[in-house]
Design a protein around this motif. Structure first.
Motif, PDB file in Angstrom:
ATOM      1  N   SER A   1       0.840  -1.193   0.000  1.00 39.91           N
ATOM      2  CA  SER A   1       0.000   0.000   0.000  1.00 39.91           C
ATOM      3  C   SER A   1       0.876   1.244   0.000  1.00 39.91           C
ATOM      4  CB  SER A   1      -0.938   0.010   1.214  1.00 39.91           C
ATOM      5  OG  SER A   1      -0.202  -0.061   2.421  1.00 39.91           O
TER       6      SER A   1
ATOM      7  N   ASN B   1      -1.365   7.228  -3.775  1.00 43.43           N
ATOM      8  CA  ASN B   1      -1.617   7.123  -5.211  1.00 43.43           C
ATOM      9  C   ASN B   1      -1.050   8.360  -5.893  1.00 43.43           C
ATOM     10  OD1 ASN B   1      -2.548   6.713  -7.778  1.00 43.43           O
ATOM     11  ND2 ASN B   1      -4.713   6.721  -7.259  1.00 43.43           N
TER      12      ASN B   1
ATOM     13  N   ARG C   1       2.631   4.927  -8.956  1.00 45.94           N
ATOM     14  CA  ARG C   1       2.019   4.126 -10.034  1.00 45.94           C
ATOM     15  C   ARG C   1       3.097   3.620 -10.991  1.00 45.94           C
ATOM     16  NH1 ARG C   1      -1.770   8.371  -9.708  1.00 45.94           N
ATOM     17  NH2 ARG C   1      -0.981   9.354 -11.622  1.00 45.94           N
TER      18      ARG C   1
ATOM     19  N   LYS D   1      -7.026   1.348  -6.875  1.00 44.42           N
ATOM     20  CA  LYS D   1      -7.021   2.728  -6.380  1.00 44.42           C
ATOM     21  C   LYS D   1      -8.203   2.918  -5.442  1.00 44.42           C
ATOM     22  CE  LYS D   1      -5.043   4.181 -10.791  1.00 44.42           C
ATOM     23  NZ  LYS D   1      -5.233   4.974 -12.027  1.00 44.42           N
TER      24      LYS D   1
ATOM     25  N   SER E   1      -9.976   5.577  -2.059  1.00 39.48           N
ATOM     26  CA  SER E   1      -9.992   6.793  -1.260  1.00 39.48           C
ATOM     27  C   SER E   1     -10.178   6.402   0.189  1.00 39.48           C
ATOM     28  CB  SER E   1     -11.127   7.719  -1.707  1.00 39.48           C
ATOM     29  OG  SER E   1     -11.156   8.886  -0.924  1.00 39.48           O
TER      30      SER E   1
ATOM     31  N   ALA F   1      -6.058   9.810  -1.563  1.00 42.54           N
ATOM     32  CA  ALA F   1      -5.970   8.832  -2.642  1.00 42.54           C
ATOM     33  C   ALA F   1      -4.821   7.872  -2.362  1.00 42.54           C
ATOM     34  CB  ALA F   1      -5.777   9.542  -3.973  1.00 42.54           C
ATOM     35  N   GLU F   2      -5.149   6.602  -2.230  1.00 44.72           N
ATOM     36  CA  GLU F   2      -4.140   5.580  -2.000  1.00 44.72           C
ATOM     37  C   GLU F   2      -4.253   4.502  -3.071  1.00 44.72           C
ATOM     38  OE1 GLU F   2      -3.926   3.969   1.914  1.00 44.72           O
ATOM     39  OE2 GLU F   2      -3.748   5.924   2.877  1.00 44.72           O
ATOM     40  N   LEU F   3      -3.285   3.629  -3.083  1.00 47.56           N
ATOM     41  CA  LEU F   3      -3.336   2.492  -3.986  1.00 47.56           C
ATOM     42  C   LEU F   3      -2.816   1.252  -3.291  1.00 47.56           C
ATOM     43  CD1 LEU F   3      -0.195   1.830  -4.947  1.00 47.56           C
ATOM     44  CD2 LEU F   3      -0.583   3.769  -6.462  1.00 47.56           C
TER      45      LEU F   3
END
Length: 238
Positions: free
Chosen positions: A191, A194, A199, A210, A212, A228-230
């Motif tokens: 994790s 984003n 990316r 992706k 939130s 915003a995370e990924l």
């Protein structure tokens, strides 16, 4: 490992929990192995006389100097609850440097300690570089990685969690470990924020999700905005 939220919410039979911060691992180890002694030592610190600036800084100084394992773990909890915003931060010399939080009555998490202790009986802990955790993984294992997040801007950088920092080279090293583990049939999940650079660095992942998420680190509740995370998935090869 961080706060252990993923560990606490996944029903596996066994866990290996690693973190670069030895104080955190010492803290969790005492909760697992000697919960009653830990509760007695830490709860004694949650008194009104310790909820003043002068005493907080005296106890913080004691924490930075003591090598007594149980006392240090109790002070670690005290500093977390009485320090500003629940931060865990060290200076370049390894000294805990979070300022006083000025809270009316910090909460002592007795029930949470008991629950954690019970869950942790199925866990092993160690403090060290993440590469050492990958070395102990076997085919069929799942590795979740929660590195210090890549900062969203120059003023948001926070990598002093353990006093050692976490560089972009470390972020790349983590991806290299995930790719190597993938060849061994080990699945890795990472994790991070984003961002274009994250990316790009996770472009070799099987999948990027992706999302939130809410952040609770801001001291003012009305300023806490979704972030915003990924999540990058490196699925272990059969």
């Amino acid at each position: 490992m961080g706060g252990g939220s993923v560990f606490l919410n996944l029903p596996f039979n066994e866990y290996l929990l690693a973190d670069s911060n030895p104080d955190l691992i010492n803290f969790f180890t005492h909760i697992r192995e000697t919960p009653e002694a830990f509760v007695n030592a830490s709860q004694a610190l949650f008194v009104p006389s310790n909820n003043i600036s002068k005493q907080y800084y005296a106890l913080r100084e004691e924490f930075n100097k003591t090598s007594k394992s149980l006392r240090r773990s109790a002070l670690f909890l005290y500093l977390n609850r009485y320090g500003f915003n629940g931060l865990c931060r060290y200076n370049s010399k390894g000294g805990y440097n979070v300022p006083f939080g000025q809270y009316k009555k910090p909460y002592f998490p007795h029930a949470e300690i008991d629950d954690f202790s019970a869950k942790a009986q199925a866990a092993q802990f160690f403090s060290g570089d993440f590469s050492l955790a990958f070395e102990q993984a076997c085919k069929g294992d799942i590795v979740y990685c929660d590195p210090p997040y890549t900062p969203i801007n120059e003023t948001a950088s926070f990598t002093a969690y353990s006093g050692k920092g976490f560089s972009w080279d470390d972020q790349q090293r983590l991806v290299d470990c995930a790719l190597q583990a993938q060849k061994m049939g080990i699945t890795t999940i990472i994790s991070n924020n984003n961002l274009p650079q994250t990316r790009a660095i996770y472009a070799t992942a099987n999948k990027i999700v992706k999302l939130s998420v809410a952040r609770s680190i801001s001291c003012k509740g009305n300023t806490r905005k979704p972030c915003a995370e990924l999540i990058a998935l490196y699925k272990g090869q059969a």
